[in-house]
Design a protein around this motif. Sequence first.
Motif, PDB file in Angstrom:
ATOM      1  N   ASP A  49      -4.108  -7.368   5.280  1.00 45.49           N
ATOM      2  CA  ASP A  49      -3.937  -8.747   5.755  1.00 45.49           C
ATOM      3  C   ASP A  49      -3.210  -9.599   4.715  1.00 45.49           C
ATOM      4  OD1 ASP A  49      -5.210  -8.229   8.169  1.00 45.49           O
ATOM      5  OD2 ASP A  49      -7.183  -8.807   7.394  1.00 45.49           O
ATOM      6  N   TYR A  50      -3.611  -9.459   3.461  1.00 39.56           N
ATOM      7  CA  TYR A  50      -2.973 -10.224   2.382  1.00 39.56           C
ATOM      8  C   TYR A  50      -1.493  -9.863   2.266  1.00 39.56           C
ATOM      9  CZ  TYR A  50      -2.082 -12.172  -2.229  1.00 39.56           C
ATOM     10  OH  TYR A  50      -1.543 -12.881  -3.272  1.00 39.56           O
ATOM     11  N   ILE A  51      -1.189  -8.593   2.320  1.00 38.40           N
ATOM     12  CA  ILE A  51       0.194  -8.118   2.206  1.00 38.40           C
ATOM     13  C   ILE A  51       1.043  -8.656   3.356  1.00 38.40           C
ATOM     14  CG2 ILE A  51       1.645  -6.047   2.333  1.00 38.40           C
ATOM     15  CD1 ILE A  51      -0.714  -4.617   0.797  1.00 38.40           C
ATOM     16  N   LEU A  52       0.509  -8.586   4.566  1.00 43.86           N
ATOM     17  CA  LEU A  52       1.245  -9.059   5.733  1.00 43.86           C
ATOM     18  C   LEU A  52       1.419 -10.578   5.716  1.00 43.86           C
ATOM     19  CD1 LEU A  52      -0.306  -6.765   8.489  1.00 43.86           C
ATOM     20  CD2 LEU A  52       2.002  -6.615   7.508  1.00 43.86           C
ATOM     21  N   GLN A  53       0.361 -11.293   5.389  1.00 42.95           N
ATOM     22  CA  GLN A  53       0.433 -12.761   5.350  1.00 42.95           C
ATOM     23  C   GLN A  53       1.454 -13.247   4.336  1.00 42.95           C
ATOM     24  OE1 GLN A  53      -3.564 -14.074   4.585  1.00 42.95           O
ATOM     25  NE2 GLN A  53      -4.281 -13.525   6.623  1.00 42.95           N
ATOM     26  N   ASN A  54       1.571 -12.541   3.229  1.00 36.92           N
ATOM     27  CA  ASN A  54       2.476 -12.949   2.155  1.00 36.92           C
ATOM     28  C   ASN A  54       3.819 -12.233   2.195  1.00 36.92           C
ATOM     29  OD1 ASN A  54       0.945 -14.899   0.267  1.00 36.92           O
ATOM     30  ND2 ASN A  54      -0.543 -13.329   0.829  1.00 36.92           N
ATOM     31  N   LYS A  55       4.002 -11.391   3.222  1.00 32.44           N
ATOM     32  CA  LYS A  55       5.263 -10.656   3.414  1.00 32.44           C
ATOM     33  C   LYS A  55       5.693  -9.918   2.147  1.00 32.44           C
ATOM     34  CE  LYS A  55       6.973 -13.769   6.990  1.00 32.44           C
ATOM     35  NZ  LYS A  55       6.127 -14.922   7.061  1.00 32.44           N
ATOM     36  N   LEU A  56       4.754  -9.202   1.553  1.00 36.70           N
ATOM     37  CA  LEU A  56       5.023  -8.491   0.308  1.00 36.70           C
ATOM     38  C   LEU A  56       5.665  -7.139   0.574  1.00 36.70           C
ATOM     39  CD1 LEU A  56       1.747  -9.189  -1.690  1.00 36.70           C
ATOM     40  CD2 LEU A  56       3.912 -10.449  -1.747  1.00 36.70           C
ATOM     41  N   ASN A  57       6.614  -6.784  -0.267  1.00 35.38           N
ATOM     42  CA  ASN A  57       7.224  -5.456  -0.242  1.00 35.38           C
ATOM     43  C   ASN A  57       6.240  -4.464  -0.854  1.00 35.38           C
ATOM     44  OD1 ASN A  57       9.655  -6.577   0.679  1.00 35.38           O
ATOM     45  ND2 ASN A  57      10.412  -6.859  -1.396  1.00 35.38           N
ATOM     46  N   ILE A  58       6.206  -3.276  -0.281  1.00 41.30           N
ATOM     47  CA  ILE A  58       5.269  -2.260  -0.750  1.00 41.30           C
ATOM     48  C   ILE A  58       5.996  -0.955  -1.071  1.00 41.30           C
ATOM     49  CG2 ILE A  58       3.340  -0.774  -0.002  1.00 41.30           C
ATOM     50  CD1 ILE A  58       2.468  -3.576  -0.713  1.00 41.30           C
ATOM     51  N   CYS A  59       5.589  -0.351  -2.182  1.00 46.05           N
ATOM     52  CA  CYS A  59       5.892   1.040  -2.488  1.00 46.05           C
ATOM     53  C   CYS A  59       4.627   1.786  -2.082  1.00 46.05           C
ATOM     54  CB  CYS A  59       6.166   1.217  -3.975  1.00 46.05           C
ATOM     55  SG  CYS A  59       6.021   2.933  -4.515  1.00 46.05           S
ATOM     56  N   LEU A  60       4.706   2.566  -1.028  1.00 44.56           N
ATOM     57  CA  LEU A  60       3.508   3.260  -0.562  1.00 44.56           C
ATOM     58  C   LEU A  60       3.421   4.627  -1.224  1.00 44.56           C
ATOM     59  CD1 LEU A  60       1.078   2.821   1.245  1.00 44.56           C
ATOM     60  CD2 LEU A  60       2.262   4.102   2.999  1.00 44.56           C
ATOM     61  N   ASP A  61       2.542   4.739  -2.185  1.00 42.05           N
ATOM     62  CA  ASP A  61       2.286   5.993  -2.881  1.00 42.05           C
ATOM     63  C   ASP A  61       1.300   6.787  -2.034  1.00 42.05           C
ATOM     64  OD1 ASP A  61       0.822   7.865  -4.656  1.00 42.05           O
ATOM     65  OD2 ASP A  61       2.089   6.994  -6.214  1.00 42.05           O
ATOM     66  N   THR A  62       1.760   7.904  -1.466  1.00 40.48           N
ATOM     67  CA  THR A  62       0.927   8.665  -0.539  1.00 40.48           C
ATOM     68  C   THR A  62      -0.314   9.247  -1.214  1.00 40.48           C
ATOM     69  OG1 THR A  62       2.246  10.676  -0.841  1.00 40.48           O
ATOM     70  CG2 THR A  62       2.866   9.206   0.973  1.00 40.48           C
ATOM     71  N   SER A  63      -0.188   9.666  -2.442  1.00 42.04           N
ATOM     72  CA  SER A  63      -1.325  10.198  -3.164  1.00 42.04           C
ATOM     73  C   SER A  63      -2.386   9.110  -3.355  1.00 42.04           C
ATOM     74  CB  SER A  63      -0.862  10.752  -4.523  1.00 42.04           C
ATOM     75  OG  SER A  63      -1.926  11.320  -5.229  1.00 42.04           O
ATOM     76  N   HIS A  64      -1.945   7.930  -3.770  1.00 41.09           N
ATOM     77  CA  HIS A  64      -2.870   6.807  -3.954  1.00 41.09           C
ATOM     78  C   HIS A  64      -3.547   6.442  -2.633  1.00 41.09           C
ATOM     79  CE1 HIS A  64      -0.505   5.139  -7.683  1.00 41.09           C
ATOM     80  NE2 HIS A  64      -1.065   6.324  -7.909  1.00 41.09           N
ATOM     81  N   LEU A  65      -2.748   6.394  -1.569  1.00 43.82           N
ATOM     82  CA  LEU A  65      -3.297   6.030  -0.268  1.00 43.82           C
ATOM     83  C   LEU A  65      -4.334   7.048   0.203  1.00 43.82           C
ATOM     84  CD1 LEU A  65      -3.459   4.314   2.271  1.00 43.82           C
ATOM     85  CD2 LEU A  65      -1.412   5.487   3.109  1.00 43.82           C
ATOM     86  N   LEU A  66      -4.050   8.319   0.027  1.00 42.98           N
ATOM     87  CA  LEU A  66      -4.990   9.350   0.462  1.00 42.98           C
ATOM     88  C   LEU A  66      -6.304   9.278  -0.318  1.00 42.98           C
ATOM     89  CD1 LEU A  66      -2.403  12.208   0.923  1.00 42.98           C
ATOM     90  CD2 LEU A  66      -3.804  11.169   2.750  1.00 42.98           C
ATOM     91  N   MET A  67      -6.217   9.032  -1.618  1.00 41.31           N
ATOM     92  CA  MET A  67      -7.440   8.913  -2.419  1.00 41.31           C
ATOM     93  C   MET A  67      -8.230   7.666  -2.039  1.00 41.31           C
ATOM     94  SD  MET A  67      -6.211  10.211  -6.201  1.00 41.31           S
ATOM     95  CE  MET A  67      -4.938   8.957  -6.347  1.00 41.31           C
ATOM     96  N   SER A  68      -7.536   6.552  -1.838  1.00 36.63           N
ATOM     97  CA  SER A  68      -8.201   5.303  -1.451  1.00 36.63           C
ATOM     98  C   SER A  68      -8.850   5.434  -0.080  1.00 36.63           C
ATOM     99  CB  SER A  68      -7.202   4.141  -1.436  1.00 36.63           C
ATOM    100  OG  SER A  68      -6.759   3.857  -2.731  1.00 36.63           O
ATOM    101  N   ALA A  69      -8.141   6.065   0.840  1.00 37.95           N
ATOM    102  CA  ALA A  69      -8.673   6.249   2.190  1.00 37.95           C
ATOM    103  C   ALA A  69      -9.965   7.068   2.155  1.00 37.95           C
ATOM    104  CB  ALA A  69      -7.636   6.914   3.082  1.00 37.95           C
ATOM    105  N   LYS A  70      -9.975   8.075   1.319  1.00 35.68           N
ATOM    106  CA  LYS A  70     -11.180   8.907   1.202  1.00 35.68           C
ATOM    107  C   LYS A  70     -12.320   8.100   0.563  1.00 35.68           C
ATOM    108  CE  LYS A  70     -10.960  13.124   1.094  1.00 35.68           C
ATOM    109  NZ  LYS A  70     -11.161  14.526   1.270  1.00 35.68           N
ATOM    110  N   TYR A  71     -12.019   7.347  -0.484  1.00 35.54           N
ATOM    111  CA  TYR A  71     -13.051   6.593  -1.199  1.00 35.54           C
ATOM    112  C   TYR A  71     -13.619   5.454  -0.349  1.00 35.54           C
ATOM    113  CZ  TYR A  71     -15.376   3.931  -4.848  1.00 35.54           C
ATOM    114  OH  TYR A  71     -16.316   3.248  -5.599  1.00 35.54           O
ATOM    115  N   PHE A  72     -12.729   4.690   0.306  1.00 33.29           N
ATOM    116  CA  PHE A  72     -13.160   3.533   1.088  1.00 33.29           C
ATOM    117  C   PHE A  72     -13.398   3.870   2.564  1.00 33.29           C
ATOM    118  CE2 PHE A  72     -10.839   1.410  -2.446  1.00 33.29           C
ATOM    119  CZ  PHE A  72     -11.911   0.673  -2.947  1.00 33.29           C
ATOM    120  N   GLU A  73     -13.208   5.151   2.924  1.00 34.06           N
ATOM    121  CA  GLU A  73     -13.504   5.679   4.255  1.00 34.06           C
ATOM    122  C   GLU A  73     -12.734   4.965   5.370  1.00 34.06           C
ATOM    123  OE1 GLU A  73     -17.792   5.531   4.460  1.00 34.06           O
ATOM    124  OE2 GLU A  73     -17.961   7.319   3.215  1.00 34.06           O
TER     125      GLU A  73
END
Length: 155
Positions: A49-73
Motif C-alpha cells: 500500500d505504501y509503495i503504491l500510494q507513493n508511486k515508488l519504483n521497485i527492484c524486486l529481488d525474487t530471493s528476498h521476496l520468497l524468504m519474506s513470503a515464507k516468514y510473513f506467510e
Amino acid sequence: FPSHDNYQGLQLEFAESGLDIAFQWLPPFAWYFGGSVKLNAFNKLIDVDYILQNKLNICLDTSHLLMSAKYFEYDPSLILKSLQNQILHFHLADATGIDGEGVHLGQGDVENRNFLKEILGYPQRKVLEVWQGHLNLYQGFYDAIPSVKDLHEGR
C-alpha cells in the motif's frame, strides 16, 4: 514506515536529474557485516500500500521476496501482481527457508519453481543475483545462465 523517511521525494529528486532509482524489496533478515539483522520495511504485505500510494519504483529481488513470503506467510504472487507496474527490474535468484538467500535457480525450495517461472514472463529486465556469483571470475553467474534457460523451458 518511520515518519522522517521521504522515499518519494528522494525518487523525484533523482528523476529531475534524469536518473531512476528503485527501492529494493528486502528479506526478513539481512546479512550485513557478517551478521543477521531483522528488517521490517519493504518486505511485508502492508508495504505494498505504501509503495503504491507513493508511486515508488521497485527492484524486486525474487530471493528476498520468497524468504519474506515464507516468514510473513503470504503468497509472493500477490506482491508480484500488485507491484507489477512499479517494478523497474528483477534480481533473479532462488531461496531456501527464511534466510537462504541467492540460491541458484532450481536449487531452492521446491514451491518456488512456478513463481520463478512466472517472473520470466514479465517484460522487465532480469539481473542474475546468485550469492557470491562474482567470485572466481564470475563463475557463479556463468553457472546460473543454464538454470534460467531450464526454468524458462520447464525443465
